[in-house]
Design a protein around this motif. Structure first.
Motif, PDB file in Angstrom:
ATOM      1  N   THR A  49      64.914 -26.264   1.648  1.00  0.00           N
ATOM      2  CA  THR A  49      66.320 -26.207   1.101  1.00  0.00           C
ATOM      3  C   THR A  49      66.899 -23.821   1.587  1.00  0.00           C
ATOM      4  O   THR A  49      65.720 -24.161   0.283  1.00  0.00           O
ATOM      5  CB  THR A  49      67.219 -26.642  -0.099  1.00  0.00           C
ATOM      6  OG1 THR A  49      66.393 -28.322   0.615  1.00  0.00           O
ATOM      7  CG2 THR A  49      68.431 -26.375   0.239  1.00  0.00           C
ATOM      8  N   ILE A  50      67.512 -23.749   1.953  1.00  0.00           N
ATOM      9  CA  ILE A  50      67.641 -22.523   1.985  1.00  0.00           C
ATOM     10  C   ILE A  50      69.336 -22.338   1.123  1.00  0.00           C
ATOM     11  O   ILE A  50      70.087 -22.878   2.151  1.00  0.00           O
ATOM     12  CB  ILE A  50      66.989 -22.116   3.434  1.00  0.00           C
ATOM     13  CG1 ILE A  50      65.570 -22.322   3.892  1.00  0.00           C
ATOM     14  CG2 ILE A  50      68.221 -20.436   3.344  1.00  0.00           C
ATOM     15  CD1 ILE A  50      65.864 -21.592   4.525  1.00  0.00           C
TER      16      ILE A  50
ATOM     17  N   GLU B 297      69.485 -27.180   5.407  1.00  0.00           N
ATOM     18  CA  GLU B 297      67.692 -28.013   5.072  1.00  0.00           C
ATOM     19  C   GLU B 297      67.419 -28.126   6.484  1.00  0.00           C
ATOM     20  O   GLU B 297      68.072 -27.679   7.665  1.00  0.00           O
ATOM     21  CB  GLU B 297      67.990 -29.508   4.896  1.00  0.00           C
ATOM     22  CG  GLU B 297      68.697 -29.856   3.456  1.00  0.00           C
ATOM     23  CD  GLU B 297      68.782 -31.307   3.263  1.00  0.00           C
ATOM     24  OE1 GLU B 297      68.804 -32.529   4.559  1.00  0.00           O
ATOM     25  OE2 GLU B 297      68.708 -31.867   2.042  1.00  0.00           O
ATOM     26  N   VAL B 298      66.152 -27.597   6.817  1.00  0.00           N
ATOM     27  CA  VAL B 298      64.719 -27.242   7.420  1.00  0.00           C
ATOM     28  C   VAL B 298      63.594 -28.370   7.315  1.00  0.00           C
ATOM     29  O   VAL B 298      63.245 -28.492   6.199  1.00  0.00           O
ATOM     30  CB  VAL B 298      63.932 -26.081   7.581  1.00  0.00           C
ATOM     31  CG1 VAL B 298      63.522 -25.884   8.522  1.00  0.00           C
ATOM     32  CG2 VAL B 298      65.146 -24.642   7.238  1.00  0.00           C
ATOM     33  N   HIS B 299      64.565 -29.688   7.648  1.00  0.00           N
ATOM     34  CA  HIS B 299      63.190 -30.826   8.537  1.00  0.00           C
ATOM     35  C   HIS B 299      61.995 -30.152   9.657  1.00  0.00           C
ATOM     36  O   HIS B 299      62.296 -30.427  10.489  1.00  0.00           O
ATOM     37  CB  HIS B 299      64.355 -31.443   9.067  1.00  0.00           C
ATOM     38  CG  HIS B 299      65.159 -31.978   7.899  1.00  0.00           C
ATOM     39  ND1 HIS B 299      64.749 -32.929   7.568  1.00  0.00           N
ATOM     40  CD2 HIS B 299      66.311 -31.649   7.540  1.00  0.00           C
ATOM     41  CE1 HIS B 299      66.549 -33.703   6.238  1.00  0.00           C
ATOM     42  NE2 HIS B 299      67.177 -32.264   7.054  1.00  0.00           N
ATOM     43  N   SER B 300      60.479 -30.286   8.602  1.00  0.00           N
ATOM     44  CA  SER B 300      59.767 -29.295   9.457  1.00  0.00           C
ATOM     45  C   SER B 300      58.601 -31.019   9.158  1.00  0.00           C
ATOM     46  O   SER B 300      58.461 -31.236   8.467  1.00  0.00           O
ATOM     47  CB  SER B 300      59.532 -28.017   8.559  1.00  0.00           C
ATOM     48  OG  SER B 300      60.082 -27.830   8.544  1.00  0.00           O
ATOM     49  N   GLN B 301      58.251 -30.977  10.577  1.00  0.00           N
ATOM     50  CA  GLN B 301      56.958 -31.573  11.209  1.00  0.00           C
ATOM     51  C   GLN B 301      56.189 -31.540  11.976  1.00  0.00           C
ATOM     52  O   GLN B 301      56.745 -30.787  12.819  1.00  0.00           O
ATOM     53  CB  GLN B 301      57.172 -33.537  10.781  1.00  0.00           C
ATOM     54  CG  GLN B 301      58.181 -33.421  12.335  1.00  0.00           C
ATOM     55  CD  GLN B 301      58.925 -34.989  12.523  1.00  0.00           C
ATOM     56  OE1 GLN B 301      58.166 -36.032  11.494  1.00  0.00           O
ATOM     57  NE2 GLN B 301      59.698 -36.010  12.954  1.00  0.00           N
ATOM     58  N   ILE B 302      54.861 -31.758  12.041  1.00  0.00           N
ATOM     59  CA  ILE B 302      54.443 -31.629  13.739  1.00  0.00           C
ATOM     60  C   ILE B 302      54.229 -32.631  14.475  1.00  0.00           C
ATOM     61  O   ILE B 302      53.981 -33.960  13.669  1.00  0.00           O
ATOM     62  CB  ILE B 302      52.234 -30.969  12.503  1.00  0.00           C
ATOM     63  CG1 ILE B 302      52.623 -30.040  11.703  1.00  0.00           C
ATOM     64  CG2 ILE B 302      51.456 -31.274  13.383  1.00  0.00           C
ATOM     65  CD1 ILE B 302      51.264 -29.687  10.830  1.00  0.00           C
ATOM     66  N   ILE B 303      54.376 -32.533  15.289  1.00  0.00           N
ATOM     67  CA  ILE B 303      54.936 -33.366  15.862  1.00  0.00           C
ATOM     68  C   ILE B 303      53.995 -33.818  17.459  1.00  0.00           C
ATOM     69  O   ILE B 303      53.767 -34.124  17.757  1.00  0.00           O
ATOM     70  CB  ILE B 303      56.242 -32.715  16.968  1.00  0.00           C
ATOM     71  CG1 ILE B 303      56.214 -31.574  17.558  1.00  0.00           C
ATOM     72  CG2 ILE B 303      57.388 -33.439  15.946  1.00  0.00           C
ATOM     73  CD1 ILE B 303      57.382 -31.336  18.556  1.00  0.00           C
ATOM     74  N   ASP B 304      52.754 -32.131  17.372  1.00  0.00           N
ATOM     75  CA  ASP B 304      51.591 -32.769  18.327  1.00  0.00           C
ATOM     76  C   ASP B 304      50.721 -31.478  17.860  1.00  0.00           C
ATOM     77  O   ASP B 304      50.940 -30.568  17.034  1.00  0.00           O
ATOM     78  CB  ASP B 304      52.403 -31.395  19.740  1.00  0.00           C
ATOM     79  CG  ASP B 304      50.784 -32.098  21.210  1.00  0.00           C
ATOM     80  OD1 ASP B 304      49.971 -32.925  20.688  1.00  0.00           O
ATOM     81  OD2 ASP B 304      50.847 -30.949  21.799  1.00  0.00           O
TER      82      ASP B 304
END
Length: 138
Positions: free
Chosen positions: A6-7, A75-82
């Protein structure tokens, strides 16, 4: 694994029109990627100091859908997708009040600095597993 960072938009993040200046989205993606790695595995600073691993950027992209303004909470929703042998792609979705305002990604290399010369190396199984990408041998 997904992480939410969150920013609160600061006045200095905006341009003369009061809209967030676009390079800040790239800065926030970098911060969010570091938060993701820290939550899943270990802080990036510890990864560098203890494992001699850095995560340089190879590619970035961001698509802007709606402006952000001073004091907005995003909110920055981050995930590794590859994940490949030596590189991985992190997706970042920026949301304000559950509405998408921007989407982007980063491609990063798992890079050893052990011999002073940076060199991409295979992502270890423990990191693959922490990010939800390790496939066990049958």
């Amino acid at each position: 694994m997904k992480n939410i960072h969150t920013i609160k938009v600061a006045f200095g993040d905006t341009d003369a029109a009061g809209i967030v200046f676009y390079p800040n989205f790239y800065r926030w993606m970098d911060q969010a990627a570091h938060e993701l790695v820290g939550a899943a595995l270990m802080p990036v600073s510890k990864l560098q100091k203890e494992k001699n691993i850095i995560l340089p950027l190879l590619e970035t992209f961001c698509q802007f859908k709606s402006p952000l303004f001073f004091e907005d909470l995003v909110e920055v929703h981050s995930q590794i997708i590859d994940m490949k042998e030596k590189v991985f792609k992190v997706e970042h979705v920026f949301q304000r009040e559950n509405k998408i305002v921007a989407k982007g990604y980063e491609v990063r290399a798992w890079t050893s600095i052990e011999n002073s010369q940076p060199k991409a190396v295979p992502i270890p199984k423990e990191a693959q597993e922490a990010f939800g990408f390790f496939k066990r041998e049958k």
